[in-house]
Design an enzyme around this catalytic site. Structure first.
Site, PDB file in Angstrom:
ATOM      1  N   MET A  89       0.870  -1.348  -0.021  1.00  0.00           N
ATOM      2  CA  MET A  89      -0.194   0.023  -0.144  1.00  0.00           C
ATOM      3  C   MET A  89       0.996   1.158  -0.077  1.00  0.00           C
ATOM      4  O   MET A  89       0.703   2.182  -0.835  1.00  0.00           O
ATOM      5  CB  MET A  89      -0.863  -0.081   1.227  1.00  0.00           C
ATOM      6  CG  MET A  89      -2.246  -0.980   1.350  1.00  0.00           C
ATOM      7  SD  MET A  89      -2.945  -1.053  -0.250  1.00  0.00           S
ATOM      8  CE  MET A  89      -4.061   0.402   0.104  1.00  0.00           C
TER       9      MET A  89
ATOM     10  N   LYS B 267      -0.082   0.983  15.089  1.00  0.00           N
ATOM     11  CA  LYS B 267      -0.408   2.145  14.513  1.00  0.00           C
ATOM     12  C   LYS B 267      -0.274   3.184  15.641  1.00  0.00           C
ATOM     13  O   LYS B 267       0.201   4.435  15.348  1.00  0.00           O
ATOM     14  CB  LYS B 267      -1.770   2.053  13.953  1.00  0.00           C
ATOM     15  CG  LYS B 267      -1.614   1.164  12.661  1.00  0.00           C
ATOM     16  CD  LYS B 267      -2.966   1.328  11.916  1.00  0.00           C
ATOM     17  CE  LYS B 267      -2.904   0.540  10.472  1.00  0.00           C
ATOM     18  NZ  LYS B 267      -2.187   1.436   9.530  1.00  0.00           N
TER      19      LYS B 267
ATOM     20  N   ASN C 132      -6.709  -1.468  -2.704  1.00  0.00           N
ATOM     21  CA  ASN C 132      -5.679  -2.102  -3.403  1.00  0.00           C
ATOM     22  C   ASN C 132      -5.881  -2.736  -4.680  1.00  0.00           C
ATOM     23  O   ASN C 132      -7.240  -3.320  -4.862  1.00  0.00           O
ATOM     24  CB  ASN C 132      -5.084  -3.177  -2.489  1.00  0.00           C
ATOM     25  CG  ASN C 132      -3.633  -3.790  -2.892  1.00  0.00           C
ATOM     26  OD1 ASN C 132      -2.747  -3.111  -3.309  1.00  0.00           O
ATOM     27  ND2 ASN C 132      -3.396  -5.152  -2.788  1.00  0.00           N
TER      28      ASN C 132
ATOM     29  N   ASN D  73     -15.907  -1.635   3.853  1.00  0.00           N
ATOM     30  CA  ASN D  73     -15.748  -2.781   4.691  1.00  0.00           C
ATOM     31  C   ASN D  73     -17.104  -3.118   5.624  1.00  0.00           C
ATOM     32  O   ASN D  73     -17.264  -4.314   5.804  1.00  0.00           O
ATOM     33  CB  ASN D  73     -14.296  -3.048   5.562  1.00  0.00           C
ATOM     34  CG  ASN D  73     -13.261  -3.287   4.282  1.00  0.00           C
ATOM     35  OD1 ASN D  73     -13.316  -3.543   3.430  1.00  0.00           O
ATOM     36  ND2 ASN D  73     -12.088  -2.623   4.692  1.00  0.00           N
TER      37      ASN D  73
ATOM     38  N   HIS E   7      -8.439   5.681   3.709  1.00  0.00           N
ATOM     39  CA  HIS E   7      -8.401   4.415   3.304  1.00  0.00           C
ATOM     40  C   HIS E   7      -8.196   4.169   1.870  1.00  0.00           C
ATOM     41  O   HIS E   7      -9.275   4.311   1.204  1.00  0.00           O
ATOM     42  CB  HIS E   7      -9.728   3.845   3.864  1.00  0.00           C
ATOM     43  CG  HIS E   7      -9.966   2.243   3.561  1.00  0.00           C
ATOM     44  ND1 HIS E   7     -11.287   1.860   3.386  1.00  0.00           N
ATOM     45  CD2 HIS E   7      -9.040   1.006   3.186  1.00  0.00           C
ATOM     46  CE1 HIS E   7     -10.937   0.571   2.951  1.00  0.00           C
ATOM     47  NE2 HIS E   7      -9.760   0.235   3.065  1.00  0.00           N
TER      48      HIS E   7
ATOM     49  N   TYR F   6     -17.116   2.095  -6.982  1.00  0.00           N
ATOM     50  CA  TYR F   6     -15.721   2.217  -6.873  1.00  0.00           C
ATOM     51  C   TYR F   6     -14.767   1.283  -6.199  1.00  0.00           C
ATOM     52  O   TYR F   6     -13.509   1.205  -6.384  1.00  0.00           O
ATOM     53  CB  TYR F   6     -15.261   3.813  -6.849  1.00  0.00           C
ATOM     54  CG  TYR F   6     -15.866   4.766  -7.877  1.00  0.00           C
ATOM     55  CD1 TYR F   6     -15.815   4.372  -9.346  1.00  0.00           C
ATOM     56  CD2 TYR F   6     -15.805   5.922  -7.564  1.00  0.00           C
ATOM     57  CE1 TYR F   6     -16.000   5.132 -10.430  1.00  0.00           C
ATOM     58  CE2 TYR F   6     -15.991   6.965  -8.843  1.00  0.00           C
ATOM     59  CZ  TYR F   6     -16.177   6.174 -10.167  1.00  0.00           C
ATOM     60  OH  TYR F   6     -16.607   7.052 -11.112  1.00  0.00           O
TER      61      TYR F   6
ATOM     62  N   VAL G 117       1.422   1.666   8.025  1.00  0.00           N
ATOM     63  CA  VAL G 117       2.271   0.374   8.536  1.00  0.00           C
ATOM     64  C   VAL G 117       1.204  -0.693   8.959  1.00  0.00           C
ATOM     65  O   VAL G 117       0.155  -0.746   8.450  1.00  0.00           O
ATOM     66  CB  VAL G 117       2.978   0.982  10.063  1.00  0.00           C
ATOM     67  CG1 VAL G 117       4.147   1.874   9.843  1.00  0.00           C
ATOM     68  CG2 VAL G 117       1.934   1.041  11.008  1.00  0.00           C
ATOM     69  N   VAL G 118       1.714  -1.891   9.403  1.00  0.00           N
ATOM     70  CA  VAL G 118       0.813  -2.953   9.747  1.00  0.00           C
ATOM     71  C   VAL G 118      -0.301  -2.662  10.460  1.00  0.00           C
ATOM     72  O   VAL G 118      -0.319  -1.928  11.302  1.00  0.00           O
ATOM     73  CB  VAL G 118       1.859  -4.070  10.531  1.00  0.00           C
ATOM     74  CG1 VAL G 118       2.042  -3.485  11.915  1.00  0.00           C
ATOM     75  CG2 VAL G 118       0.704  -5.348  10.835  1.00  0.00           C
ATOM     76  N   GLU G 119      -1.445  -3.405  10.059  1.00  0.00           N
ATOM     77  CA  GLU G 119      -2.860  -3.305  10.490  1.00  0.00           C
ATOM     78  C   GLU G 119      -2.953  -4.079  11.855  1.00  0.00           C
ATOM     79  O   GLU G 119      -3.697  -4.850  12.169  1.00  0.00           O
ATOM     80  CB  GLU G 119      -3.631  -3.895   9.587  1.00  0.00           C
ATOM     81  CG  GLU G 119      -5.228  -3.687   9.602  1.00  0.00           C
ATOM     82  CD  GLU G 119      -5.604  -2.236   9.084  1.00  0.00           C
ATOM     83  OE1 GLU G 119      -6.654  -2.024   9.331  1.00  0.00           O
ATOM     84  OE2 GLU G 119      -4.660  -1.350   8.891  1.00  0.00           O
TER      85      GLU G 119
ATOM     86  N   GLU H  70     -11.583   6.445   0.805  1.00  0.00           N
ATOM     87  CA  GLU H  70     -12.466   6.738   2.013  1.00  0.00           C
ATOM     88  C   GLU H  70     -11.751   7.646   3.105  1.00  0.00           C
ATOM     89  O   GLU H  70     -10.523   7.260   3.386  1.00  0.00           O
ATOM     90  CB  GLU H  70     -12.934   5.607   2.793  1.00  0.00           C
ATOM     91  CG  GLU H  70     -14.131   4.733   2.204  1.00  0.00           C
ATOM     92  CD  GLU H  70     -14.569   3.706   3.001  1.00  0.00           C
ATOM     93  OE1 GLU H  70     -15.692   3.602   3.712  1.00  0.00           O
ATOM     94  OE2 GLU H  70     -13.671   2.904   3.224  1.00  0.00           O
TER      95      GLU H  70
ATOM     96  N   SER I 131      -8.076  -0.201   7.034  1.00  0.00           N
ATOM     97  CA  SER I 131      -9.236  -0.701   6.235  1.00  0.00           C
ATOM     98  C   SER I 131     -10.303  -0.780   7.442  1.00  0.00           C
ATOM     99  O   SER I 131     -11.570  -0.756   6.904  1.00  0.00           O
ATOM    100  CB  SER I 131      -8.798  -1.924   5.577  1.00  0.00           C
ATOM    101  OG  SER I 131      -8.168  -2.769   6.570  1.00  0.00           O
TER     102      SER I 131
END
Length: 719
Positions: free
Chosen positions: A325, A408, A454, A501, A451, A661, A401-403, A463, A430
């Site tokens: 990303m 975060k 990908n 989501n 947001h 979209y 960075v990592v989810e 978003e 996300s």
């Protein structure tokens, strides 16, 4: 001055050469009903003027004509079919009048000549274009087909096969490509456009170019024998049906119109086009696709208003994290002209990010869409770094960075502590609530969610998530940056999963319950793709998203909405996640994947997946197609309705465009709210009640039930 109206003016440009200049009020030239009416009167008068020996059509704008004024024409589409035929014939008579002028004509095309603008140029004898010009007939994207003679003239100018490719794809064609097939007669630099156009017309007037022979080709049947016609039209129709799966009537109707008119003169062919255009204009697909166009204009207008109020000048951006990303964001920012710093803690990640950017840009160079110099200049706008101090120059920072909320939070708190006053801070997450992440910040008003989807270069949606303490200043700046990236930003309010989501995971839950009850997931995919129209069925989409990602997101959604979205005891995603079958990323999920000769992943049946699911699934069972659709779609649409009711998303237009979209909701259905309008909200409630015993995701809210009783529609029907 030979003639003047609000939309154009005609005067002598040189000796006996007249210039018909479009000067519609506003930033672009469009064809309104008043413009066409004025043109009809002007052309009649000009045709009788014996002093005119040739005419050039020009524009006073950056573009020639970008098409008809769709906002004005849409109400006309609600008229009875017989009235529509009369209306469209009156319009096409204007284009015929151009073609029938008693002297040679030429369109000098700068910028875009699209839709009616393309058809105007096709009606003239010659077309000279600037190097940056583009020409195309995008009507199929609105669920209609060219209606001002495009299906008649284009095949006779560039050949049936080329014309059907142009029309059924709706693509914008670059000047060089249009020249190759004969749509343009010459391509010159912009500063030579008028000079070259005058020279061409002078040659025609002097008889050195046979303009009458060139015109006559457009008045006669296609130059294809019966065998050639059979092969050409059968192949084109087969290709269109293969791509559209029969969901989009417009491109099929366009092919059949060209076929039906192949052996006709212009006037006979035009009558066929008139009739078929009228049929298409009244279809639900046309209503849905024109609705998408209007909704797209709505979200773009709203985004421009946000951006207009931004007082943050974004000269330098930064992204923290050079993963898939982060690398995509860096590429997109540089490609669209905003320099960006790509920060990571590992050199390997930075190398990977720069390599991905080089690959994407290299592909553009290879296709001839970008010179090598621009590629190198674009790459130079990305500054890879391991040093946090390099972030000091950024006006906006995107954390990618990592989810993981704790990671975060730590990263965001550190960024805030070290960044200059006034820097805007965003998180590319996300599902994780923005308010949760904002708890780590001293100034949450400077922070919001951003947001991306990908792959970043291809997905148009971003978003923008407003937290409880996010300031308007921050939202305005972030929307402005998203627009600079060439994206379609939609501002939503904070909740787990935000909008896209949040509504996607109930859809997955409905699918998973079907599988547990014995449905074959591959058959479910086929129904959702071939019947409902999704680009990918739910099993395939889960493999593309990543089973591990879906498993993580399911946990976040379960925590946020425990009544509706608690993790099921029997869950295919959990089974595959535990087996480390993560989908396409490791070539095993619901399907197995192999790389084809083009380097693309191709899915195939995997018996191992069936065996792994057998402990949690009932005996194989066949489900009716409509039941499959209802059981997947009702949970999604229920959640969409809740998001509108709760103010997570502000309008049906924004919700529908986010779905189209963000996750590929079938455009021919127009989005969830357009789909509800076409099926009827009361019918939706009745269908949901039929499955209410399956759980909370199928149970409609009291507000939804009340709306259904009131006969609520979400889009006003014009007419």
């Amino acid at each position: 001055m030979l003639y003047k109206s609000d939309s154009f003016e005609v005067s002598f440009l040189k000796e006996n050469i007249a210039e018909f200049k479009f000067c519609v009020a506003g930033s672009v030239n469009t064809l309104s009903q008043k413009t066409l009416s004025d043109c009809a009167a002007a052309l009649k008068e000009l045709a009788a003027n014996t002093d005119i020996k040739g005419m050039i059509f020009t524009s006073d704008k950056d573009h020639f004509i970008i098409g008809a004024d769709i906002f004005e024409f849409l109400p006309t589409f609600t008229k009875p079919e017989e009235e529509l035929v009369v209306w469209i014939k009156n319009a096409t008579d204007v284009f015929d009048a151009i073609e029938d002028l008693p002297f040679p004509t030429l369109s000098a095309i700068n910028g875009m000549a699209l839709g009616g603008g393309c058809e105007w140029a096709l009606a003239t004898d010659y077309r000279v274009a600037s190097e940056t010009a583009k020409m195309g007939l995008p009507e199929v994207k609105l669920g209609i087909m060219p209606g001002f003679g495009g299906t008649v003239r284009l095949p006779r100018i560039i050949g049936a096969d080329n014309a059907m490719m142009w029309i059924t794809s709706g693509a914008e064609n670059r000047a060089a490509d249009a020249l190759k097939v004969g749509a343009f007669d010459a391509v010159v630099s912009a500063d030579k456009l008028l000079e070259s156009s005058v020279s061409t017309l002078e040659l025609a007037i002097a008889g050195k170019l046979d303009w009458q022979a060139k015109r006559n080709v457009k008045l006669q049947p296609l130059k294809l024998n019966r065998v050639e016609q059979g092969m050409s039209f059968a192949m084109a129709e087969g290709m269109v049906m293969g791509k559209t799966k029969g969901h989009y009537p417009a491109p099929v109707m366009a092919v059949r119109t060209i076929k039906a008119a192949a052996n006709c003169t212009r006037d006979e062919a035009m009558a066929i086009e008139n009739a078929n255009f009228a049929k298409l204009a009244r279809t639900p697909e046309a209503a849905a696709q024109t609705g998408i166009f209007l909704a797209d204009q709505y979200i773009k207008g709203k985004a421009r208003k946000f951006a207009k109020h931004s007082n943050v000048e974004i000269k330098q951006a930064a992204v923290l994290g050079a993963g898939i990303m982060g690398g995509g964001i860096a590429y997109q920012s540089a490609y669209k002209g905003t320099p960006i710093i790509m920060k990571d803690i590992q050199q390997d990640a930075l190398d990977l990010g720069m390599g991905e950017a080089s690959k994407l840009l290299g592909a553009k160079v290879k296709r001839g869409h970008m010179p090598m110099e621009k590629m190198l200049a674009t790459l130079s706008k990305i500054k890879p770094t391991l040093n946090e101090s390099d972030l000091q120059s950024a006006n906006i920072i995107v954390e990618a960075v990592v989810e993981n909320p704790k990671v975060k939070q730590a990263v965001l708190a550190d960024l805030e502590k070290n960044m200059p006053e006034g820097t805007v801070l965003t998180s590319n997450t996300s599902t994780i609530c923005i308010d949760l992440l904002a708890q780590a910040l001293d100034k949450p008003e400077n922070f919001c969610g951003m947001h991306f989807f990908n792959p970043v270069p291809k997905m148009p949606l971003v978003e923008i998530i407003r937290g409880a303490k996010t300031s308007d200043k921050t939202i305005n700046a972030v929307v402005d940056y998203a627009l600079k990236l060439g994206k379609s930003p939609i501002v939503v309010n904070d909740c787990p999963g935000f909008f896209v989501n949040r509504v996607l995971f109930p859809y997955f839950a409905g699918f998973s319950k079907l599988v547990v009850e014995g449905a074959n997931f591959a058959k479910v995919d086929k129904v959702m793709e071939n019947v409902f129209g999704w680009p990918m069925g739910p099993a395939y989409l889960l493999d593309v998203v990543g089973i591990d990602t879906a498993f993580h997101c399911t946990g976040v959604m379960a925590d946020g909405f425990p009544e509706r979205m608690a993790r099921a005891d029997k869950d295919p995603v959990t089974i595959f996640a535990n087996e480390k079958r993560f989908g396409q990323k490791n070539k095993a999920g619901f399907y197995k994947y192999e790389t084809d000769r083009r380097g693309r992943l191709k899915k195939s049946h995997d018996e191992t997946a069936i065996e792994l699911l057998s402990p949690i699934t009932d005996a194989p069972k066949e489900f009716d197609k409509q039941e499959i659709i209802d059981r997947c779609m009702i949970p999604m649409i229920n959640e969409v309705l809740l998001c509108l009711q709760e103010g997570i998303v502000a309008s049906p237009q924004e919700a529908d465009m986010a779905l189209v979209y963000g996750v590929g909701f079938p455009p021919f259905r127009g989005g969830a709210f357009r789909y509800l309008d076409q099926t009827g909200l009361a019918n939706f409630v009745a269908a949901a009640d039929k499955y209410a015993h399956l759980g909370a995701i199928y149970q409609v809210s009291e507000q939804t039930r009340k709306w259904a009783e009131e006969g609520r529609v979400f889009y006003k029907v014009e007419g």
